[in-house]
Structure formats: C-alpha cells, structure tokens
Design an enzyme around this catalytic site. Sequence first.
Site, PDB file in Angstrom:
ATOM      1  N   ASP A  67      -9.538  -2.982   1.399  1.00  0.00           N
ATOM      2  CA  ASP A  67      -9.881  -2.653   2.535  1.00  0.00           C
ATOM      3  C   ASP A  67     -11.168  -1.934   2.759  1.00  0.00           C
ATOM      4  OD1 ASP A  67      -9.715  -0.460   4.750  1.00  0.00           O
ATOM      5  OD2 ASP A  67      -7.640  -0.624   4.954  1.00  0.00           O
TER       6      ASP A  67
ATOM      7  N   ASP B 107     -12.263   7.087   6.226  1.00  0.00           N
ATOM      8  CA  ASP B 107     -11.231   5.767   6.521  1.00  0.00           C
ATOM      9  C   ASP B 107     -10.628   5.973   7.872  1.00  0.00           C
ATOM     10  OD1 ASP B 107      -9.710   3.535   6.308  1.00  0.00           O
ATOM     11  OD2 ASP B 107      -8.196   4.475   5.216  1.00  0.00           O
TER      12      ASP B 107
ATOM     13  N   GLU C 148      -2.806  -2.963  -2.279  1.00  0.00           N
ATOM     14  CA  GLU C 148      -4.371  -2.435  -1.702  1.00  0.00           C
ATOM     15  C   GLU C 148      -4.561  -1.049  -2.475  1.00  0.00           C
ATOM     16  OE1 GLU C 148      -3.372  -2.030   2.477  1.00  0.00           O
ATOM     17  OE2 GLU C 148      -5.450  -1.253   2.708  1.00  0.00           O
TER      18      GLU C 148
ATOM     19  N   TRP D  24       0.791  -1.251  -0.113  1.00  0.00           N
ATOM     20  CA  TRP D  24       0.000  -0.124   0.086  1.00  0.00           C
ATOM     21  C   TRP D  24       0.755   1.203   0.080  1.00  0.00           C
ATOM     22  CZ3 TRP D  24      -0.349   4.032   3.691  1.00  0.00           C
ATOM     23  CH2 TRP D  24      -1.170   4.985   3.230  1.00  0.00           C
TER      24      TRP D  24
ATOM     25  N   HIS E  97      -8.644  -6.260   4.079  1.00  0.00           N
ATOM     26  CA  HIS E  97      -8.250  -5.473   5.398  1.00  0.00           C
ATOM     27  C   HIS E  97      -9.565  -5.159   6.136  1.00  0.00           C
ATOM     28  CE1 HIS E  97      -3.760  -3.844   4.981  1.00  0.00           C
ATOM     29  NE2 HIS E  97      -3.861  -5.066   5.453  1.00  0.00           N
TER      30      HIS E  97
ATOM     31  N   LYS F 293      -6.832   2.424  -2.579  1.00  0.00           N
ATOM     32  CA  LYS F 293      -7.545   3.446  -1.658  1.00  0.00           C
ATOM     33  C   LYS F 293      -8.368   4.667  -2.589  1.00  0.00           C
ATOM     34  CE  LYS F 293      -6.399   5.899   2.394  1.00  0.00           C
ATOM     35  NZ  LYS F 293      -5.290   5.903   3.730  1.00  0.00           N
TER      36      LYS F 293
ATOM     37  N   HIS G 209     -11.739   2.009   2.120  1.00  0.00           N
ATOM     38  CA  HIS G 209     -10.936   2.526   1.093  1.00  0.00           C
ATOM     39  C   HIS G 209     -11.850   2.669  -0.111  1.00  0.00           C
ATOM     40  CE1 HIS G 209      -6.556   1.525   2.175  1.00  0.00           C
ATOM     41  NE2 HIS G 209      -7.140   2.272   3.377  1.00  0.00           N
TER      42      HIS G 209
ATOM     43  N   ASP H  49     -10.488   4.172  10.663  1.00  0.00           N
ATOM     44  CA  ASP H  49      -9.939   2.758  11.287  1.00  0.00           C
ATOM     45  C   ASP H  49     -10.225   2.651  12.767  1.00  0.00           C
ATOM     46  OD1 ASP H  49      -8.385   1.370   9.085  1.00  0.00           O
ATOM     47  OD2 ASP H  49      -7.624   3.389   9.030  1.00  0.00           O
TER      48      ASP H  49
ATOM     49  N   ASP I  44      -7.414  -4.324   9.953  1.00  0.00           N
ATOM     50  CA  ASP I  44      -6.556  -2.901   9.851  1.00  0.00           C
ATOM     51  C   ASP I  44      -7.314  -1.998  10.371  1.00  0.00           C
ATOM     52  OD1 ASP I  44      -4.883  -1.266   9.260  1.00  0.00           O
ATOM     53  OD2 ASP I  44      -5.195  -0.994   7.164  1.00  0.00           O
TER      54      ASP I  44
HETATM   55  C1  RNT Z   1      -3.946   2.901   4.875  1.00  0.00           C
HETATM   56  C2  RNT Z   1      -4.098   1.219   4.460  1.00  0.00           C
HETATM   57  C3  RNT Z   1      -2.644   0.496   5.187  1.00  0.00           C
HETATM   58  C4  RNT Z   1      -2.402   0.842   6.518  1.00  0.00           C
HETATM   59  C5  RNT Z   1      -1.484  -0.496   7.261  1.00  0.00           C
HETATM   60  C6  RNT Z   1      -0.819   0.489   8.444  1.00  0.00           C
HETATM   61  O1  RNT Z   1      -4.770   3.656   4.459  1.00  0.00           O
HETATM   62  O2  RNT Z   1      -5.337   0.877   5.083  1.00  0.00           O
HETATM   63  O3  RNT Z   1      -3.355  -0.793   4.812  1.00  0.00           O
HETATM   64  O4  RNT Z   1      -3.407   0.972   7.578  1.00  0.00           O
HETATM   65  O5  RNT Z   1      -0.704  -0.800   6.403  1.00  0.00           O
HETATM   66 ZN    ZN Z   2      -5.273  -1.379   4.957  1.00  0.00          ZN
END
Ligand code: RNT
Ligand code: ZN
Length: 414
Positions: A253, A288, A220, A179, A280, A222, A256, A290, A320
């Site tokens: 993810d 995003d 990955e 990523w 993720h 986004k 994303h 998290d 994640d």
């Molecule tokens: C960032 C991505 C990525 C990170 C990690 C720490 O938006 O989601 O995966 O969160 O690699």
């Molecule tokens: Zn991620």
Amino acid sequence: MNRYNEAKIIYQKYGVDTDNAIAVLKQIPISIHCWQGDDISGFEHNSALSGGIQITGNYFGKASTPKELMQDFDKAISLIGGKKRINLHAIYAISDSPVDRDKLEPKHFNKWIEYAQERNLGIDFNPTFFSHEMSKSGLTLSSPDKVVRDYWIRHAKACRKIAAYIGERLNSPCLCNIWIPDGYKDIPADRLTPRLRLKESLDQIFSVSYDRKFIIDALESKVFGIGVESYTVGSAEFYSNYASKNGICCLLDNGHFHPTEMVSDKISSLLLFHDKVALHVTRPVRWDSDHVVLLEDELKEIAKEIVRNNATDKVLIGLDYFDASINRIAAWVIGTRNMQKALLYALLEPSKMLKKLQDCGNFTKLMMITEELKTLPFGDIWNEYLRVFNLDNNWYNEIERYENEVLRERNENE
Ligand code: RNT
Ligand code: ZN
C-alpha cells in the site's frame, strides 16, 4: 482528420502504437474498493471505525444498506471503462440476522457473487480485523490473549474459505488480503514476541490449503497508524520474509511506507522473487491519509513499473482510499480513471528505446525524450479509450443528477 488520428501519428514517430496501448489497457483489471462508498462502515452497524485508520468529512448521501451501496457502485462503474473487480471486506456480509465474524460463511456473500456475475466483475476479499469488540485493545493476531488471537484466527480462516468459494464461483482467483492494525502507541518493551505470535497465528491460518486457481493470499504491511505510532507488528520486513518463505503474495500500500520511500521502486524487486505482487494504490498526504488517487508522478511511476516489466498479469492493482468530504461516487470515478490514465501513460512510453538509452549511458537523450513525452497529446488517446466504451469527459453531469435524485432523498429520509 480527427484528433485521435493526428495524435496517433505523433506517437508513431516515437515508435509507439496507440491502438495497441488502448487494447492492452482494456484488459487490465482494476479492483475497486467497495469501502469508498460508505466510509468503511460495513453492514454490522454496531461499532465505530478503529484500528488506526481514519475518515474525515460528512458529505451527504452515504450508502448504508447493501442495496444503496450496490446502486452507488453501479453508478460509479457505469462511468468507468475497462475490466473491473469489486474489493469487499468481511463487514460487508449480507445476512438477515447478525453473524459474528468468526462465524461468517460463504453463503453470506452469495448476493455479492450474483451482483458480480450480472456485471461481469471479479471479486477480491479482506478479513476485517478492526472496528470490533475483540480488537479494542488494538491487537488481534499478535495479542498476548489467546482468546483474542484464536477469535481472529477463526475469522481469517473463515475469510479464506469465503475467498476460495468466491474465486471458484466466479472462476477468477480472489485476492484474500490480510491487514491487521496491531501495534503500540509508545516504545515497546518487547518487539520480538508480538511478531512471534503473529507468525504463529499466520501459520495456523495458512495451515489449510486451497487451490491457487481460486484464492491468492496476500499480506499487507504498514509502518504506523493513528494511535499506533511507535511500533507495527506487521512491518514490511516481517511480511516480506513471511511471504517469501510461505509462498504468499506481498501487498504494497503506497501509504504504508516512510514518506520518501517509493512503492514504484519496490515492485521490480518483488517481481524477481514472487509470481504475483498486489497493490493498494492510494494517495498519502503527509501521512497515510488515503486521499483520492490523482494523476501524480508517483502514480505514473507505479504504472510504468507494471507496464515496462510486462507485469500487467502479475501485479494485482487494487485501490484503497476513502474520502467522506466529497461525493463518494465521484471519488470512485476520479480515482479509478486516474489509475487507468496512469497505465495508459505508461503504455504510451517507448520503453524499449528508453531502456536502450540507459544501457548505452546516453542519459542526456534519455532525459530529453522523457521530458518531450510529457507534452505529447496524451489526452486525445485517453478520449479515444473512453469513446470505445461510449464514455467521455462529461460524466460529472450524471453525478449531479444522481446526487439530486438519489443521494439528497436519502439524507432527508435519515
Ligand atoms: C489500512 C490498510 C487497509 C485498509 C482497508 C480498509 O491502513 O490500508 O488496507 O485501508 O483494508
Ligand atoms: Zn491498504
């Protein structure tokens, strides 16, 4: 009769075998991200978090050494049943003297390999393209500056070598997920060229081939990051096309994508064209963000797509999220257990029957049963799953004890 046996009979009426559901869940590995334990700080100790991701909160007792992180992770996994992997980032290399990221070697992860072996964990891996001098422009593999690009290409190559080594040592394929934070705050004048540069960088990175028995490469995508709102080089379309053409795995993810876009709906399409799909799993709140994964509808829907498509060995489940405002170990336990609860919920669905109702157009009965399922004694089956591992729902006492005995000490010594 105990609660489990009663619940088992109730599920049997729907043709669902609860013993089998528990047996299957025991075998589904969850890759737990090490970075919840220290707010993605890593062990380099020389740069702040960057790359459009952000952590808020300053709960006491954060791990700041390999020993502390391992100790905290041990506490977390002691409270989580089932198969587990640990997901590492390159910034968690363990070395006596500083090693720059393009010079990392497999040996810098030997301590983690030993740690994993002793606990029967798999390891997954990520190159770290953020929180570094060389990414301060916000660009890495797509940078117009060849020196910057080449640096990150060397880093990614070093990481693939490390991942393949880890996979071989543990005899379990290591997911190596790329990523990058690359993008622009404002409307770009050229969207094509950065993507062309990213494509060329990836071609160089993947020019070295490794045995798929040891490494699974993933990309990955986004949609945007903080400070990079207008354009992301590694978009979903970019990576899904690159991945298809080059036999690489896509990593989705669920933070994303645009807020009304659902990752649960994307899994089946990818499964038709790829042998593996990586996830993720996170919880985006308005962006995003998290947040810690909760047992919400979209999580259940993601789990259903994995289970009812017989894809438990094709979908690589990783977590994640990072929350620094609550006890970090509890955050690991809550989120991982919720992923498992969602999988169990999906395993307790009479999916053949529901698919049949869909095919014969009986949408009324489909809706009725789906709603009835929601009030079946799911909690009793979950408790039985925990019991198999000698666990229960009273795990929080242990967190409080650990907080008082270990985490508070840490803060005082800082
Ligand atoms: C960032 C991505 C990525 C990170 C990690 C720490 O938006 O989601 O995966 O969160 O690699
Ligand atoms: Zn991620």
